[in-house]
Scaffold this motif. Structure first.
Motif, mmCIF file in Angstrom:
data_model
loop_
_atom_site.group_PDB
_atom_site.id
_atom_site.type_symbol
_atom_site.label_atom_id
_atom_site.label_comp_id
_atom_site.label_asym_id
_atom_site.label_seq_id
_atom_site.Cartn_x
_atom_site.Cartn_y
_atom_site.Cartn_z
ATOM 1 N N GLU A 145 0.831 -1.205 0.000
ATOM 2 C CA GLU A 145 0.000 0.000 0.000
ATOM 3 C C GLU A 145 0.870 1.262 0.000
ATOM 4 O O GLU A 145 0.625 2.205 -0.750
ATOM 5 N N PHE A 178 1.156 4.172 -2.759
ATOM 6 C CA PHE A 178 0.960 5.573 -2.363
ATOM 7 C C PHE A 178 2.110 6.434 -2.827
ATOM 8 O O PHE A 178 1.897 7.479 -3.466
ATOM 9 N N LEU A 187 2.607 14.638 -8.438
ATOM 10 C CA LEU A 187 3.307 15.918 -8.340
ATOM 11 C C LEU A 187 4.165 16.167 -9.580
ATOM 12 O O LEU A 187 4.175 17.277 -10.127
ATOM 13 N N ASN A 235 -4.590 10.787 -9.091
ATOM 14 C CA ASN A 235 -5.550 11.235 -8.086
ATOM 15 C C ASN A 235 -6.575 10.137 -7.815
ATOM 16 O O ASN A 235 -6.927 9.874 -6.668
ATOM 17 N N PHE A 249 -7.533 8.260 -4.347
ATOM 18 C CA PHE A 249 -8.894 8.127 -3.798
ATOM 19 C C PHE A 249 -9.159 6.680 -3.420
ATOM 20 O O PHE A 249 -9.704 6.383 -2.350
ATOM 21 N N GLN A 252 -7.685 5.525 -0.243
ATOM 22 C CA GLN A 252 -8.355 5.974 0.971
ATOM 23 C C GLN A 252 -9.675 5.269 1.186
ATOM 24 O O GLN A 252 -10.452 5.627 2.058
ATOM 25 N N ALA A 276 1.037 27.148 -0.788
ATOM 26 C CA ALA A 276 1.132 25.739 -0.448
ATOM 27 C C ALA A 276 1.516 25.561 1.012
ATOM 28 O O ALA A 276 0.913 24.753 1.747
ATOM 29 N N LEU A 320 -1.376 26.452 3.326
ATOM 30 C CA LEU A 320 -2.403 25.397 3.315
ATOM 31 C C LEU A 320 -1.957 24.211 4.143
ATOM 32 O O LEU A 320 -2.737 23.662 4.927
ATOM 33 N N TYR A 329 -6.256 19.520 11.503
ATOM 34 C CA TYR A 329 -6.334 18.069 11.431
ATOM 35 C C TYR A 329 -5.614 17.482 12.625
ATOM 36 O O TYR A 329 -4.437 17.676 12.814
ATOM 37 N N MET A 334 -1.512 1.390 6.899
ATOM 38 C CA MET A 334 -2.356 2.592 6.864
ATOM 39 C C MET A 334 -1.477 3.832 6.730
ATOM 40 O O MET A 334 -0.523 4.013 7.475
ATOM 41 N N ILE A 335 -1.800 4.627 5.771
ATOM 42 C CA ILE A 335 -0.998 5.824 5.522
ATOM 43 C C ILE A 335 -1.542 6.972 6.351
ATOM 44 O O ILE A 335 -2.756 7.135 6.494
ATOM 45 N N ASN A 336 -0.640 7.740 6.898
ATOM 46 C CA ASN A 336 -1.042 8.894 7.692
ATOM 47 C C ASN A 336 -1.903 9.836 6.856
ATOM 48 O O ASN A 336 -1.476 10.288 5.798
ATOM 49 N N PRO A 337 -3.128 10.121 7.292
ATOM 50 C CA PRO A 337 -4.020 10.953 6.471
ATOM 51 C C PRO A 337 -3.460 12.347 6.208
ATOM 52 O O PRO A 337 -3.817 12.971 5.213
ATOM 53 N N TYR A 338 -2.561 12.795 7.083
ATOM 54 C CA TYR A 338 -2.024 14.129 6.869
ATOM 55 C C TYR A 338 -1.219 14.214 5.585
ATOM 56 O O TYR A 338 -1.167 15.266 4.940
ATOM 57 N N LEU A 339 -0.626 13.059 5.175
ATOM 58 C CA LEU A 339 0.179 13.041 3.963
ATOM 59 C C LEU A 339 -0.645 13.454 2.750
ATOM 60 O O LEU A 339 -0.178 14.173 1.871
ATOM 61 N N TYR A 340 -1.882 12.991 2.717
ATOM 62 C CA TYR A 340 -2.744 13.340 1.583
ATOM 63 C C TYR A 340 -2.951 14.852 1.516
ATOM 64 O O TYR A 340 -2.914 15.457 0.457
ATOM 65 N N LEU A 341 -3.179 15.433 2.708
ATOM 66 C CA LEU A 341 -3.387 16.889 2.722
ATOM 67 C C LEU A 341 -2.123 17.630 2.304
ATOM 68 O O LEU A 341 -2.187 18.661 1.619
ATOM 69 N N LEU A 342 -0.977 17.068 2.701
ATOM 70 C CA LEU A 342 0.289 17.690 2.322
ATOM 71 C C LEU A 342 0.435 17.679 0.800
ATOM 72 O O LEU A 342 0.739 18.708 0.179
ATOM 73 N N ILE A 343 0.149 16.508 0.204
ATOM 74 C CA ILE A 343 0.219 16.411 -1.256
ATOM 75 C C ILE A 343 -0.736 17.399 -1.898
ATOM 76 O O ILE A 343 -0.391 18.100 -2.856
ATOM 77 N N SER A 348 -1.779 20.206 -0.717
ATOM 78 C CA SER A 348 -1.288 21.583 -0.608
ATOM 79 C C SER A 348 -0.202 21.866 -1.635
ATOM 80 O O SER A 348 -0.199 22.924 -2.284
ATOM 81 N N VAL A 349 0.712 20.891 -1.773
ATOM 82 C CA VAL A 349 1.793 21.101 -2.746
ATOM 83 C C VAL A 349 1.205 21.235 -4.147
ATOM 84 O O VAL A 349 1.596 22.100 -4.939
ATOM 85 N N LEU A 398 -8.785 16.266 -3.933
ATOM 86 C CA LEU A 398 -8.019 15.346 -3.088
ATOM 87 C C LEU A 398 -8.214 15.698 -1.615
ATOM 88 O O LEU A 398 -8.436 14.803 -0.774
ATOM 89 N N SER A 443 -9.920 13.294 1.136
ATOM 90 C CA SER A 443 -9.223 12.803 2.324
ATOM 91 C C SER A 443 -9.975 13.202 3.584
ATOM 92 O O SER A 443 -10.035 12.419 4.543
#
Lengths: 168, 155, 344, 100
Positions: free
Chosen positions: A11, A15, A23, A49, A53, A56, A106, A109, A117, D1-10, D12-13, D44, D48
């Motif tokens: 996984e 990812f 990116l 993307n 999804f 998740q 960026a 955000l 969070y 399980m991937i840290n959900p914060y990573l998705y938000l980081l991506i 933002s970038v 995204l 998330s």
């Protein structure tokens, strides 16, 4: 059936791969000279993307993204871009300011998301995926109808706009 | 209801296709089977040196300028033919007052070089070239048939 | 030592026969698809020849009516030089057909072979297959653009026009089957058909629309517009040579094969009925699925001898007026059947 | 399980990249593509959050967003085609000179 014991966490690998694809393709969309390549890499952005999804646990959204966004919309963009002539080379502008603005937004955000969070890994997949189709039809029928209606009207609008001949 | 008749038409077309799915081939497998051509077929020309009266009518009538008159060693005009130009119309054989030029039913001859197809009078008089088959062919005759249109019979 | 070999042999065999490996690689995946490709292209040429009272491929293997013709063609493609013209966009020119082939191939992975044998058994497997099928046209556009050739570009634009119009009827008619059987899972759909009867008898409208869309989207004959040989050489693959051209020629057939598999699962009862020798191993019911799909493929290639070609505007009008409305009607039809079932 | 914060980081970038693109390019098509990147990053983030809170309303929001985006792209691209037909160019800095 046999169980697979992967040495590498599959996984995480997916990812990392799709995030990198996302990116890098996004940068390529902006920086490549050719419009066609840019549109193609926008498709890659949509694809990566969709993979994110699905990772998740929102498989239906991923499929919807694949069908409607990547399959139809971006193909439409690519198709239209093919009809333009290649862009003439523009002389490079001073872009450091734009870069700084982008990086600043960026960063803001990311920090904002971090503060909203509470980082605590959730366990298990969301189970609401199963009830979604029924819920859409039963409770959100009107919204669904409105979306279809909007899609149809904008489609017709687009067709009319594109068909109009140049009078002059 | 236009849609329904449309569907019926499509089904009819597919039905016609299915009807023809039984093999009834018209093609000739050429080197193994060779068609025997009927009399009066306009194939390669035979030139008779003795009958020729050097009138050069054949060269004048030739619409493709395939026939040219050559002056030979005896100072007389004799026709030579260039088969790269010849359209096998047969005018020359028709106009020839003495029948020195004649049609034959030979038509399938292969050449290695373009120059081989030019026949000066001496070569022209030697006789018609004969086709070469890899093995002995089976000769057949085409017949018009009421049902199929075309039918092949063995000689 | 002997134990080790035995162990390796057994795990290897297990690995090969696990659905995750066996399905994409052997059946109904790569090997089955390639053998079908070889048979079908020969069959297409042969059927067209017979209907037009010709012989078709003959001289390679005379005793089998030239069945090995395509093997010979494939060998020739393999060993002929791949010429990359100067004016093409080299990266896209080489990579795009390969990626396109891979993406055309992907939907097969989702399609189950039998009840207990599926590489991916997901609750939305029908939707995944459809979503993967929609990716085809954009890669074909890239292929056509990369060649930098007038004919391939025109072919690509035609395919773009067609793809925008066939995707909607495709998805709607597949969804009407999903509504009919109340599931997005392909295995469940086949199970329901085993209980109720084939989908084609319940909703013939959707079956017809889906069949026409198969023919439409894989550029088989009345809709052979994107690679119209007599107008634009071979469409997007005009500039290609050697094995890349071989890939390009095979792509539409592979797509036809995967869509026919989906058609057999949705409307023709999938691998049902499972009779005696077939229930010995979970792979064996796939033979029935394969036969059903093969019939669809053979029918589609048979149409080459029947029809002339539509103009692109005629094809677009058919797609937007007839197929679109018929697909919607079939969806309503499915809902009607569901309502009758609930009432009765 | 991937840290959900990573998705938000991506996300933002990705948003930063999109903003940079929209600011630095003047070609209309390129700006449209940059806007699509912005849209993808927003999607995204939305997904998330939905996946994290397991709230069913997020789903509908994503559905609506994807659908509307598809429609919007249709209109924008046909506007670009119209502009191109009129001017033979799709440079946005030249659009204000458009008359008639």
């Amino acid at each position: 059936m046999i169980e697979f014991n992967f040495l590498i966490p599959i996984e995480d690998t997916i990812f990392l791969f799709s995030a990198a694809l996302l990116l890098i393709s996004a940068v390529l969309v902006i920086e490549l000279r050719s419009h066609v390549y840019a549109a193609f890499f926008l498709e890659m952005v949509g694809l990566a993307n969709a993979v994110l999804f699905a990772l998740q646990g929102l498989a239906l959204i991923a499929i919807f993204q694949l069908v409607v966004y990547v399959g139809a919309t971006v193909t439409f963009i690519l198709f239209s871009v093919l009809m333009f002539k290649e862009a003439k080379p523009v002389k490079p502008r001073f872009k450091l300011l734009d870069l700084l603005i982008g990086a600043g937004i960026a960063g803001l955000l990311a920090v904002g998301a971090f503060s909203i969070y509470k980082v605590s890994p959730t366990a298990g997949k969301p189970s609401l995926d199963v009830t979604l189709p029924e819920k859409i039809v039963s409770e959100y029928g009107l919204a669904l109808f409105l979306v279809f209606f909007t899609l149809l009207t904008t489609l017709i609008e687009a067709l009319v706009l594109a068909r109009r001949e140049v009078s002059s | 209801m236009g849609l329904l008749t449309n569907l019926v038409d499509h089904l009819k077309a597919i039905g016609t296709g299915l009807k023809y799915l039984i093999p009834r081939r018209l093609t000739l497998m050429y080197p193994e089977y060779v068609e025997k051509l009927p009399e009066g077929y306009r194939g390669y020309l035979r030139y008779d040196n003795e009958k020729c009266i050097h009138c050069s009518l054949c060269a004048r009538i030739c619409p493709a300028n395939a026939i040219k008159m050559y002056r030979g060693g005896d100072k007389k005009l004799r026709p030579g033919i260039n088969y790269t130009r010849c359209i096998f119309c047969g005018f020359c054989a028709d106009i020839c007052p003495t029948g020195a030029l004649e049609y034959t039913t030979i038509q399938d001859i292969a050449y290695e070089k373009l120059e081989d197809q030019v026949y000066p009078p001496e070569k022209f008089a030697k006789g018609v070239p004969q086709p070469v088959y890899p093995e002995k062919p089976i000769f057949i005759i085409a017949k018009v048939d009421e049902e199929r249109g075309l039918k092949y019979d063995r000689v | 030592m002997y134990d080790l070999i035995n162990y390796l042999w057994e795990t290897g065999l297990n690995l090969l026969f696990s659905p995750e490996i066996f399905e994409p690689l052997v059946f109904p995946g790569l090997i089955a698809a390639f053998s079908l490709l070889i048979v079908v292209i020969w069959l297409e040429r042969k059927i067209a020849a017979i209907i037009q009272m010709r012989y078709g491929p003959y001289y390679i293997s005379r005793h089998t009516e030239g069945a090995l013709q395509l093997v010979a063609d494939l060998l020739r493609f393999l060993f002929s030089e791949v010429i990359i013209p100067k004016s093409v966009d080299k990266i896209a020119y080489v990579l795009a057909p390969i990626i396109l082939f891979a993406f055309t191939f992907l939907p097969i992975v989702v399609i189950p072979v039998s009840k207990d044998f599926a590489a991916i058994d997901h609750e939305y497997s029908l939707l995944i297959a459809l979503a993967l099928m929609t990716l085809y046209s954009s890669f074909l556009l890239i292929v056509s653009w990369a060649s930098n050739n007038k004919f391939s570009f025109i072919g690509g634009l035609r395919e773009g026009f067609l793809s925008l119009s066939y995707e909607i009827p495709l998805i709607i008619s597949a969804l009407s089957a999903a509504v009919l059987f109340d599931s997005f899972n392909l295995i469940e759909i086949v199970e329901k058909q085993a209980a109720m009867g084939w989908g084609i008898f319940y909703n013939p409208l959707a079956a017809i629309v889906f069949l026409v869309v198969i023919i439409y989207s894989t550029s088989r004959y009345p809709y052979e517009i994107a690679e119209a040989e007599s107008e634009i050489v071979i469409g997007p693959f005009t500039e290609y040579t050697g094995i890349l051209f071989g890939l390009g020629m095979g792509i539409s057939y592979i797509k036809l094969y995967s869509m026919s598999l989906l058609y057999a699962v949705l409307f023709l009862g999938g691998w049902e009925p499972v009779v005696w020798p077939l229930n010995l191993h979970p792979v064996l019911p796939g033979i029935i699925l394969f036969i059903k799909a093969f019939i669809i493929v053979a029918f589609s290639v048979f149409l080459r001898a029947v029809y002339p070609r539509y103009r692109i505007d005629q094809a677009l009008r058919i797609a937007w007026w007839k197929l679109f409305t018929l697909a919607f009607l079939s969806l309503l039809f499915s809902y009607g059947i569901k309502i009758i079932e609930v009432m009765g | 399980m991937i840290n959900p914060y990573l998705y938000l980081l991506i996300s933002s970038v990705l948003f930063g990249i999109g903003v940079y693109g929209i600011l630095s390019k003047r070609n209309m098509i390129r700006m449209l593509l940059s806007a699509e990147i912005l849209f993808n990053s927003a999607l995204l983030a939305l997904v998330s959050f939905t996946s994290y809170t397991k709230n069913v309303y997020g789903y509908f929001l994503v559905f609506l967003a994807v659908g509307i985006a598809a429609a919007e792209v249709g209109v924008l691209v046909s506007l670009a085609i119209l502009l191109y037909r009129r001017r033979g160019d799709i440079d946005v800095m030249e659009v204000d000179k458009l008359k008639g």
